[in-house]
Design an enzyme around this catalytic site. Structure first.
Site, PDB file in Angstrom:
ATOM      1  N   GLU A  87       0.888  -1.179   0.000  1.00 49.14           N
ATOM      2  CA  GLU A  87       0.000   0.000   0.000  1.00 49.14           C
ATOM      3  C   GLU A  87       0.915   1.215   0.000  1.00 49.14           C
ATOM      4  O   GLU A  87       1.488   1.566   1.036  1.00 49.14           O
ATOM      5  CB  GLU A  87      -0.899  -0.017   1.249  1.00 49.14           C
ATOM      6  CG  GLU A  87      -1.831  -1.222   1.336  1.00 49.14           C
ATOM      7  CD  GLU A  87      -2.982  -1.160   0.338  1.00 49.14           C
ATOM      8  OE1 GLU A  87      -3.299  -0.061  -0.151  1.00 49.14           O
ATOM      9  OE2 GLU A  87      -3.557  -2.222   0.040  1.00 49.14           O
ATOM     10  N   CYS A 114      -2.107   9.555   2.864  1.00 44.28           N
ATOM     11  CA  CYS A 114      -1.673   8.993   1.581  1.00 44.28           C
ATOM     12  C   CYS A 114      -2.635   9.345   0.448  1.00 44.28           C
ATOM     13  O   CYS A 114      -2.218   9.497  -0.690  1.00 44.28           O
ATOM     14  CB  CYS A 114      -1.528   7.488   1.690  1.00 44.28           C
ATOM     15  SG  CYS A 114      -3.043   6.676   2.204  1.00 44.28           S
ATOM     16  N   GLU A 127       5.713  13.368  -3.701  1.00 45.84           N
ATOM     17  CA  GLU A 127       4.461  13.413  -2.947  1.00 45.84           C
ATOM     18  C   GLU A 127       4.622  14.481  -1.868  1.00 45.84           C
ATOM     19  O   GLU A 127       5.629  14.484  -1.152  1.00 45.84           O
ATOM     20  CB  GLU A 127       4.253  12.033  -2.317  1.00 45.84           C
ATOM     21  CG  GLU A 127       2.998  11.908  -1.508  1.00 45.84           C
ATOM     22  CD  GLU A 127       2.889  10.501  -0.887  1.00 45.84           C
ATOM     23  OE1 GLU A 127       3.798   9.675  -1.061  1.00 45.84           O
ATOM     24  OE2 GLU A 127       1.870  10.264  -0.225  1.00 45.84           O
TER      25      GLU A 127
END
Ligand code: NAD
Length: 475
Positions: free
Chosen positions: A227, A261, A351
């Site tokens: 993940e 996330c 990110e």
């Protein structure tokens, strides 16, 4: 526990920890081999126990999350403990059904026969989690592992040390370590864990570390779920309800101070409505956090000094439209909107994982789709538009892990939607029944009748080939 400014402390691992990892692994392999985790009664009892333990220690967990990064209690409950409770309830209600052998249709080739898929636990699972939702991302996979009948070693993140310590204490005080255990530590401890031969590895964290985990798993051919993260876009078209889009994007972005996330990482907004949209976002930020967000009890802090320094580099003064103020001592960063951003800007190189939202514009949907598709497949995508045809185009033409039309993040709240990434944003998915399935090997078995045994398949074959072709065509 007060909120304490802290730095990222990565202690060298003691030999004792390494020996303990090997010992726990041995103990759990033996416990699993003894068949103790197989009965559904046992699994349900453990799920019940986890439910009680989390209830009993809820306040300690809230306090630990606050000490780690001032996570507001409502967010701690809504996105962590409450979420875990819902998954626990669902697993307790459904595990009998999930664990049943599933009959599948038969084919005439095997007549007479019946075929079944038997879900079977893998064995000993390793669950590695990140720091940003340190309870949710450890316990939700664990619920799947327990329901499916596995043993598990949990490796919480060392970057949320207060939460990791409470988790370690409450698990070790309430569960047999031969069945469930926690190993605290950073890279060295995790590397040693990964050197053991686990039956399943469930990893949540960065794409970079995901690669390390997958390489280590390959040594033992251990199956993995990864993940991971990445840059998740929110796309806003000119026909969207701009006020609603701004509110839902600001909520999804500034929740947990952007350290989520699936937070919208950047916004692509249609050129004609960009100014209007930025204005709407300015209103939302003031509505949510007042004119001095640093004083709001509802806004978390950056997890550590390294991340604070990393994020500060993205705050180029010429691009700041809203916010931009920081405080090093408390690791505070304003909810910030950046404008006039190019793809070369520091915020578009990685990110973001913080409360900084760059806004880029597009002229038509073709351009927006092209911009997203030029980059790695995102973990989430959020599309704000009233146009059904455009919604269909996005779903058809862009590959992403999951997402929402006209909202952000809420897809995670439906346990019937498997959650996971694709490509660089992950491999495999979980939540609800998908969590059970991910920790179960699907054993396929054909039960063949004994009252008939046609000689056709046995040698000598003679000219049976022609007949076989005819039969297969006829099927
Ligand atoms: P990380 O990858 O740095 O760490 C995750 C875990 O891996 C931690 O337990 C850590 O101790 C361990 N680890 C770190 N470096 C390691 C190494 N070299 N070898 C072995 N183990 C190592 O991630 P993080 O900073 O804790 O979390 C942020 C990242 O996680 C972001 O990229 C975010 O998008 C992602 N994330 C993904 C999800 C999801 O569900 N897809 C959820 C939360 C966070």
């Amino acid at each position: 526990m007060p909120f304490a400014p802290q730095t990222d402390t990565r202690q060298p691992v003691q030999q004792e920890t390494l020996r303990r990892i090997e010992q726990l692994h041995r103990l759990q392999c033996a416990f699993f081999a003894g068949g103790h985790t197989l009965p559904l009664q046992f699994r349900k009892a453990q799920l019940h126990k986890l439910q009680q333990v989390l209830k009993q220690h809820e306040q300690e967990l809230f306090d630990a999350l606050y000490a780690d990064f001032r996570k507001p209690a409502l967010e701690a409950y809504g996105t962590e403990i409450g979420f875990i409770e819902l998954e626990l309830k669902l697993a307790l209600k459904k595990v009998d059904d999930w664990a049943k052998p599933r009959r599948v249709p038969e084919t005439l080739i095997n007549f007479p026969a019946r075929s079944y898929v038997y879900p079977q636990p893998y064995g000993v699972a390793l669950i590695i989690s990140p720091w940003n939702y340190p309870l949710n991302l450890l316990f939700i996979p664990l619920i799947g592992a327990i329901a499916a009948g596995n043993c598990a070693i949990l490796k919480p993140s060392e970057i949320a040390p207060n939460t990791a310590a409470v988790v370690n204490r409450i698990i070790s005080q309430n569960f047999d370590e031969r069945y469930l255990a926690v190993v605290e530590g950073g890279v060295e401890a995790t590397t040693h864990l990964l050197a053991q031969r686990f039956d399943y590895i469930f990893f949540t964290g960065s794409t970079q570390v995901g690669r390390i985990v997958m390489k280590a798993a390959a040594e033992h051919l251990t199956p993995v779920t990864l993940e991971l993260g990445g840059k998740s876009p929110a796309i806003v078209t000119q026909d969207a309800d701009l006020e609603l889009a701004a509110r839902r994007i600001c909520w999804g972005k500034f929740l947990n101070a952007g350290q989520t996330c699936v937070a919208p990482d950047y916004v692509l907004v249609q050129e004609d409505v960009k100014e209007d949209f930025i204005e709407q976002m300015a209103h939302c930020i003031t509505d949510f956090y007042g004119s001095h967000p640093a004083e709001s009890p509802d806004f978390a802090r950056i997890i550590n000094d390294n991340h604070f320094a990393r994020l500060s580099k993205m705050l180029t003064p010429e691009n700041i439209r809203i916010g931009g103020k920081t405080d090093t001592d408390t690791r505070y960063i304003d909810p910030t909107i950046l404008d006039n951003i190019t793809w070369e800007h520091p915020s578009m190189q990685e990110e973001i994982f913080g409360p900084i939202l760059p806004v880029l514009s597009f002229t038509d949907l073709d351009e927006a789709i092209m911009m997203v598709n030029r980059h790695e497949k995102p973990l989430a995508l959020y599309f704000f538009s009233a146009n059904r045809e455009d919604q269909k185009r996005i779903l058809k033409e862009v590959t992403f892990g999951g997402g929402c039309i006209n909202d952000t993040i809420s897809h995670l709240a439906n346990p019937n939607l498997p959650f996971g990434g694709v490509g660089n944003s992950g491999l495999g998915s979980y939540h609800g029944i998908a969590s059970f399935d991910v920790f179960s090997h699907q054993k396929s078995v054909l039960h063949r009748g004994t009252w008939l045994d046609l000689p056709f398949r046995y040698p000598p074959y003679g000219d049976k080939l022609k007949l076989l072709r005819k039969f297969l065509r006829w099927l």
